[in-house]
Design an enzyme around this catalytic site. Structure first.
Site, PDB file in Angstrom:
ATOM      1  N   CYS A 164       2.130  -0.023  -8.571  1.00 31.11           N
ATOM      2  CA  CYS A 164       3.274   0.472  -7.791  1.00 31.11           C
ATOM      3  C   CYS A 164       4.448   0.700  -8.726  1.00 31.11           C
ATOM      4  O   CYS A 164       5.306   1.534  -8.459  1.00 31.11           O
ATOM      5  CB  CYS A 164       3.720  -0.556  -6.758  1.00 31.11           C
ATOM      6  SG  CYS A 164       2.446  -0.971  -5.631  1.00 31.11           S
ATOM      7  N   GLY A 173       0.833  -1.201   0.000  1.00 32.53           N
ATOM      8  CA  GLY A 173       0.000   0.000   0.000  1.00 32.53           C
ATOM      9  C   GLY A 173       0.863   1.244   0.000  1.00 32.53           C
ATOM     10  O   GLY A 173       2.011   1.229  -0.444  1.00 32.53           O
ATOM     11  N   GLY A 211       2.359   2.131   5.268  1.00 34.13           N
ATOM     12  CA  GLY A 211       3.487   1.256   5.606  1.00 34.13           C
ATOM     13  C   GLY A 211       4.198   1.703   6.872  1.00 34.13           C
ATOM     14  O   GLY A 211       4.627   0.876   7.689  1.00 34.13           O
ATOM     15  N   GLU A 216       5.717  -3.546   0.906  1.00 34.38           N
ATOM     16  CA  GLU A 216       5.845  -3.214  -0.519  1.00 34.38           C
ATOM     17  C   GLU A 216       5.006  -1.951  -0.716  1.00 34.38           C
ATOM     18  O   GLU A 216       3.795  -2.006  -0.836  1.00 34.38           O
ATOM     19  CB  GLU A 216       5.339  -4.388  -1.353  1.00 34.38           C
ATOM     20  CG  GLU A 216       5.870  -4.391  -2.765  1.00 34.38           C
ATOM     21  CD  GLU A 216       4.858  -3.860  -3.734  1.00 34.38           C
ATOM     22  OE1 GLU A 216       5.000  -2.665  -4.108  1.00 34.38           O
ATOM     23  OE2 GLU A 216       3.953  -4.607  -4.107  1.00 34.38           O
TER      24      GLU A 216
HETATM   25  C1  UN1 Z   1       1.939  -3.648  -7.705  1.00 33.25           C
HETATM   26  O1  UN1 Z   1       1.641  -2.689  -8.403  1.00 33.25           O
HETATM   27  O2  UN1 Z   1       1.732  -3.645  -6.466  1.00 33.25           O
HETATM   28  O3  UN1 Z   1       5.554  -5.530 -11.905  1.00 33.25           O
HETATM   29  C2  UN1 Z   1       2.451  -4.918  -8.226  1.00 33.25           C
HETATM   30  C3  UN1 Z   1       4.365  -5.324 -12.096  1.00 33.25           C
HETATM   31  C4  UN1 Z   1       3.379  -6.370 -11.629  1.00 33.25           C
HETATM   32  C5  UN1 Z   1       3.132  -6.238 -10.170  1.00 33.25           C
HETATM   33  C6  UN1 Z   1       2.832  -4.880  -9.673  1.00 33.25           C
HETATM   34  N1  UN1 Z   1       3.925  -7.665 -11.915  1.00 33.25           N
HETATM   35  O4  UN1 Z   1       3.941  -4.330 -12.667  1.00 33.25           O
END
Ligand code: UN1
Length: 517
Positions: free
Chosen positions: A303, A247, A252, A269
């Site tokens: 992310c 998140g 976090g 993460e």
């Molecule tokens: C995320 O956005 O939390 O590498 C994970 C990537 C995907 C995972 C993203 N395999 O874009």
């Protein structure tokens, strides 16, 4: 309080995942139901109220934790390859349900159907990985300094693993954690995002069936629902040795402090602020594909989304023009329609943050190159569809330093050597993913060197998103330092024990210490 009306395609999807059985007080459809306040799940695709789900009360949580703890007693003693067999069956079930689950992900979260399927594929891949791993939970054997002694290490299950996941990968991130945790002998309690509760229920149904068919306790996989208050049950719970949380950085920090306060472990993460460096030696066509997918894929809500493009001044205009042309081709609309490239943001709050970010980049001195805006009219009734935007900006702008979960790409020029671009790329608090586009070996190797990218992921001639499950996934600095999925990420789900065995009739002490009685 049953499922609301949705179109027949979605009805069939919900039926395949057994979500149509939802009703008040039995939101998981399993014995692990919750009884707290109601959470509405609205699709950002068309604004439909898909279903209502009960959140988990403290009493429900206690009951669920009891079941999880009981299940751990059984599960931890099963040989790891037998645990792997259960994960293999789970992966098989995911193969069979890939289409409906991918579609639910798309409908509840708003990512394209292709990306929904891709997310389920990540689940299948991590299951395959975990099955092999179940025969490879190796420790080392060391030579003892004492005669007639043997020394080795072994890995044992940790216990109940708490998983807090985000809306943007509503099913895959859970699987990265659970598939590994299960073969390691742990049981899991999962709190999916309150924005995507149906995805959680669908997954719980799938694993619950596999466990039942194998006469195993359902407590091996538990589901709890609700917002941060439900997450706090886990972060403060001493019975949970590891909390894995995905998140925002803000979230976090709260989780990390709560878990560290009781000396538990956390796997974090968190946010990224990912950049692609484009050097004079970059292939512009590849750059544009990588940058556009990275910036607008999942409507900029990964992310790993590309947020910054750090472009050498000698190719700046060329890259800028190619990007503007590519953005002109983007089709925005219903993500279940495969001709569309960009779906909606998760909700109207996200739209508000997107709008504010665009206002701020201008207020801080940036220049809009591709205009943003919220789409209105037919097909856009949910109010969550926005236009991907590009702004020319400086790395030091406060808004550029911040992760906005939306399709906004900042273009940042650099001059001189690649070191200057690396300094810009590293000049943010986040450290998840990074990339360089170059045909020059020296530039690529500098980027990968100890003085290069400071991120957990550093790619050459690939964008920042779309990591494969085989590598360890996660990032440095305020991204939280955790690693999930591939490589040796499994080790965090186990406790390590060093064993020294004396097979003599003497008791020599280590370090040559004499202690004669
Ligand atoms: C995320 O956005 O939390 O590498 C994970 C990537 C995907 C995972 C993203 N395999 O874009």
């Amino acid at each position: 309080m049953a499922t609301a009306m949705v179109d027949s395609g979605i009805q069939n999807t919900l039926k395949a995942l057994r979500i149509k059985e939802l009703n008040e007080g039995s939101s998981t459809g399993t014995k692990f139901f919750s009884s707290g306040e109601v959470i509405d799940s609205h699709s950002p695709v068309d604004g439909t109220l898909i279903a209502r789900v009960r959140s988990t009360t403290k009493e429900d949580y206690e009951r669920i934790m009891e079941r999880a703890s009981e299940a751990f007693e059984v599960w931890r003693l099963k040989p790891a390859p037998q645990r792997g067999e259960i994960v293999r069956q789970f992966g098989q079930r995911l193969r069979e349900l890939k289409e409906p689950l991918g579609k639910l992900v798309s409908y509840e979260m708003g990512k394209s159907y292709q990306e929904g399927l891709g997310e389920v594929q990540e689940m299948i891949d991590i299951c395959d990985f975990a099955v092999g791993l179940s025969r490879q939970l190796h420790g080392l054997t060391m030579h003892s300094e004492r005669p007639g002694h043997r020394m080795y290490e072994q890995y044992h299950p940790l216990g109940v693993v708490g998983i807090i996941s985000a809306f943007n990968f509503p099913v895959a991130v859970w699987a990265w954690n659970t598939a590994l945790a299960w073969v390691c002998g742990d049981v899991c309690v999962w709190k999916p995002s309150e924005k995507t509760p149906l995805c959680g229920i669908a997954c719980q149904h799938i694993i619950a069936d596999v466990l039942k068919e194998n006469s195993l306790p359902e407590g091996i996989s538990c589901l709890i629902n609700g917002d941060y208050r439900v997450g706090e049950f886990m972060t403060h719970d001493k019975r949970i040795p590891l909390v894995s949380a995905t998140g925002s950085i803000r979230m976090g920090k709260i989780v990390a402090q709560a878990v560290a306060g009781r000396l538990g472990k956390s796997l974090l993460e968190l946010g990224g602020n990912n950049a692609i460096i484009v050097t004079p030696k970059a292939d512009i066509k590849m750059t544009v594909i990588g940058a556009v997918f990275g910036a607008v894929g999942t409507a900029g809500q990964r992310c790993t989304s590309t947020r910054r493009l750090i472009v050498h001044e000698s190719v700046y205009d060329k890259v800028k023009e190619a990007l503007i042309a590519a953005y002109g081709q983007l089709r925005i609309g219903n993500p279940l329609d495969e001709t569309n490239h960009v779906g909606p943001l998760i909700d109207r709050d996200a739209v508000k943050m997107y709008k504010e970010a665009l206002e701020q980049v201008v207020a801080q001195g940036g220049k809009i190159l591709v205009e943003g805006g919220v789409l209105e009219g037919e097909g856009y009734e949910s109010g969550c569809y926005v236009k991907p935007a590009i702004a020319e900006a400086k790395n030091t702008f406060e808004i550029v330093q911040h992760e906005t979960f939306a399709p906004i790409l900042y273009l940042i020029p650099y001059s001189g050597e690649v070191e200057n671009a690396i300094a810009l790329q590293n000049g943010v608090v986040q450290g998840l993913s990074s990339a360089i586009m170059t045909g020059d070996l020296r530039e690529a190797e500098k980027f990968l060197s100890a003085a290069g990218s400071d991120c957990g992921i550093a790619n050459v001639n690939i964008g920042t998103s779309g990591a494969e499950i085989g590598g360890a996934f996660g990032g440095e600095k305020e991204t939280g330092g955790g690693r999930e999925s591939g490589s040796d990420a499994w080790k965090i789900y186990m406790r390590r024990q060093t064993n020294t065995i004396n097979y003599t009739t003497e008791l020599p002490l280590a370090q040559g210490i004499k202690f004669d009685l």
